[in-house]
Design a protein around this motif. Sequence first.
Motif, PDB file in Angstrom:
ATOM      1  N   GLU A 124       7.323   4.930 -21.516  1.00 27.66           N
ATOM      2  CA  GLU A 124       9.058   4.923 -22.731  1.00 27.66           C
ATOM      3  C   GLU A 124       9.860   5.816 -21.541  1.00 27.66           C
ATOM      4  O   GLU A 124      11.152   5.779 -21.574  1.00 27.66           O
ATOM      5  CB  GLU A 124       8.894   4.042 -23.262  1.00 27.66           C
ATOM      6  N   ALA A 125       9.547   7.167 -21.460  1.00 25.47           N
ATOM      7  CA  ALA A 125       9.687   8.600 -21.597  1.00 25.47           C
ATOM      8  C   ALA A 125      10.388   8.339 -20.138  1.00 25.47           C
ATOM      9  O   ALA A 125      11.063   9.280 -19.785  1.00 25.47           O
ATOM     10  CB  ALA A 125       9.196   9.634 -22.126  1.00 25.47           C
ATOM     11  N   LYS A 130      10.249   5.997 -11.119  1.00 23.99           N
ATOM     12  CA  LYS A 130       8.867   5.358  -9.764  1.00 23.99           C
ATOM     13  C   LYS A 130       7.797   6.622 -11.188  1.00 23.99           C
ATOM     14  O   LYS A 130       6.175   5.635 -10.182  1.00 23.99           O
ATOM     15  CB  LYS A 130       9.113   5.615  -8.790  1.00 23.99           C
ATOM     16  N   ALA A 131       7.681   7.934 -11.383  1.00 21.61           N
ATOM     17  CA  ALA A 131       6.616   8.166 -11.826  1.00 21.61           C
ATOM     18  C   ALA A 131       5.600   7.414 -13.038  1.00 21.61           C
ATOM     19  O   ALA A 131       6.296   6.488 -13.706  1.00 21.61           O
ATOM     20  CB  ALA A 131       7.259   9.678 -11.888  1.00 21.61           C
ATOM     21  N   LYS A 132       4.378   7.536 -12.614  1.00 21.16           N
ATOM     22  CA  LYS A 132       3.717   6.844 -12.879  1.00 21.16           C
ATOM     23  C   LYS A 132       2.798   8.200 -14.220  1.00 21.16           C
ATOM     24  O   LYS A 132       2.610   9.382 -13.642  1.00 21.16           O
ATOM     25  CB  LYS A 132       2.246   6.083 -11.919  1.00 21.16           C
ATOM     26  N   GLU A 242       2.002  14.866  -7.754  1.00 12.78           N
ATOM     27  CA  GLU A 242       1.450  14.831  -9.056  1.00 12.78           C
ATOM     28  C   GLU A 242       2.266  15.790  -9.793  1.00 12.78           C
ATOM     29  O   GLU A 242       2.002  17.240  -8.949  1.00 12.78           O
ATOM     30  CB  GLU A 242       0.244  14.719  -9.164  1.00 12.78           C
ATOM     31  N   ALA A 243       3.200  16.100 -10.410  1.00  9.83           N
ATOM     32  CA  ALA A 243       2.971  16.870 -11.456  1.00  9.83           C
ATOM     33  C   ALA A 243       2.688  17.152 -12.691  1.00  9.83           C
ATOM     34  O   ALA A 243       2.280  16.465 -13.204  1.00  9.83           O
ATOM     35  CB  ALA A 243       5.011  16.883 -12.346  1.00  9.83           C
ATOM     36  N   SER A 244       2.079  18.341 -13.209  1.00 12.81           N
ATOM     37  CA  SER A 244       1.811  19.024 -14.237  1.00 12.81           C
ATOM     38  C   SER A 244       1.897  19.933 -14.754  1.00 12.81           C
ATOM     39  O   SER A 244       2.550  20.810 -14.259  1.00 12.81           O
ATOM     40  CB  SER A 244      -0.105  19.166 -13.946  1.00 12.81           C
ATOM     41  N   SER A 258      12.659  13.845 -10.684  1.00 13.04           N
ATOM     42  CA  SER A 258      12.758  14.866  -9.317  1.00 13.04           C
ATOM     43  C   SER A 258      11.588  13.752  -7.999  1.00 13.04           C
ATOM     44  O   SER A 258      12.050  14.128  -7.143  1.00 13.04           O
ATOM     45  CB  SER A 258      11.291  16.167 -10.096  1.00 13.04           C
ATOM     46  N   GLY A 259      11.665  12.598  -8.470  1.00 13.86           N
ATOM     47  CA  GLY A 259      11.019  12.184  -7.646  1.00 13.86           C
ATOM     48  C   GLY A 259       9.706  11.830  -7.576  1.00 13.86           C
ATOM     49  O   GLY A 259       8.889  11.331  -6.369  1.00 13.86           O
ATOM     50  N   VAL A 260       9.029  12.781  -8.333  1.00 12.12           N
ATOM     51  CA  VAL A 260       7.828  13.213  -7.945  1.00 12.12           C
ATOM     52  C   VAL A 260       6.498  11.355  -8.317  1.00 12.12           C
ATOM     53  O   VAL A 260       7.231  10.773  -8.963  1.00 12.12           O
ATOM     54  CB  VAL A 260       6.582  13.590  -8.998  1.00 12.12           C
ATOM     55  N   ASP A 261       5.598  11.281  -7.461  1.00 11.53           N
ATOM     56  CA  ASP A 261       4.923   9.267  -7.574  1.00 11.53           C
ATOM     57  C   ASP A 261       4.253  10.464  -9.074  1.00 11.53           C
ATOM     58  O   ASP A 261       4.359   7.967 -10.201  1.00 11.53           O
ATOM     59  CB  ASP A 261       4.342   9.889  -6.387  1.00 11.53           C
ATOM     60  N   LEU A 262       3.437  10.880  -9.604  1.00 17.53           N
ATOM     61  CA  LEU A 262       2.734  10.346 -10.702  1.00 17.53           C
ATOM     62  C   LEU A 262       2.721  12.240 -11.719  1.00 17.53           C
ATOM     63  O   LEU A 262       3.283  13.355 -11.136  1.00 17.53           O
ATOM     64  CB  LEU A 262       0.877  10.960 -10.246  1.00 17.53           C
ATOM     65  N   ILE A 263       3.048  11.745 -12.638  1.00 20.11           N
ATOM     66  CA  ILE A 263       3.078  12.934 -14.573  1.00 20.11           C
ATOM     67  C   ILE A 263       1.701  12.827 -15.100  1.00 20.11           C
ATOM     68  O   ILE A 263       1.152  11.845 -15.522  1.00 20.11           O
ATOM     69  CB  ILE A 263       4.203  12.451 -14.958  1.00 20.11           C
TER      70      ILE A 263
END
Length: 285
Positions: A124-125, A130-132, A242-244, A258-263
């Motif tokens: 929800e956040a 687009k980020a998953k 991927e952001a972590s 930021s436009g990353v694909d994955l978190i």
Amino acid sequence: MAIPPLPSILFEPLVHSALAEDLGRAGDLTGDAVVPAGLHAEMTFVARQPGVIAGFDLAALAFRLMDPAIALRIARPDGSAVDAGEAIAIVSGPARGLLSAERTALNFLCHLSGIATATAVMVEAVKGHKAKIVCTRKTTPGLRAVEKYAVRAGGGSNHRFGLDDAILIKDNHIAIAGGVHSAVERARAHAGHMVKIEVEVDTLDQLEEALSLRVDAVLLDNMTPDELAHAVRLVGGRAVTEASGRITPETASAIAASGVDLISVGWITHSAPVLDIGLDVLAKG
């Protein structure tokens, strides 16, 4: 959306072991002493707080292994968002079996529902981006398959299931290999044609080096939203981003922007609080 169930072979040993641990060497002393043989009962699962449900297949198996005559009727299946006070299932059958399996069933259901709920909060956040949201390998030993299932029930996606899924070159691999270039070249020489390569980077210089080596994905670790946006522009679609790094519901939206694909988020499996679910007697006879 319906969540595809896990094959029972993946969780049967978990439930069997949990029941055996609880029953010990003499069985349920309290139930055998207090509950008359032949008594039947009907009980309802009630959500004590709002959340997302996961784990009913494990709960159902706990009751079935305890007594095949026990039946579970599910009103709110896995993946359902529920309100506090909502009845989510009814279980009925021999009362001794119901009470002996109660704690094991609730342990699995509350734990996995807690993971599904935490995942749903993160999903929800980042809504509108687009980020998953993906989980990590930071799971309870022995419970990875069911915890990653709970992430899917909460609307998230799964990262690697284990070390054999893909090659993820992290900071310690890079340090031991002597640099990004050396690590990637060794990985590429070793990997089969179906295996993807991801590299963890801490700086934009490392990122540019990884991109020059044509890796499949880059893990952007502990970067600020501005740094992540810059990194996404540098990548330019050449690799999955991927952001972590300690990402919370409060910080997730800015990171997703930021436009990353994955978190990737470790705490949704290793530190998610349980969802409080109770089991109350409706009738006996």
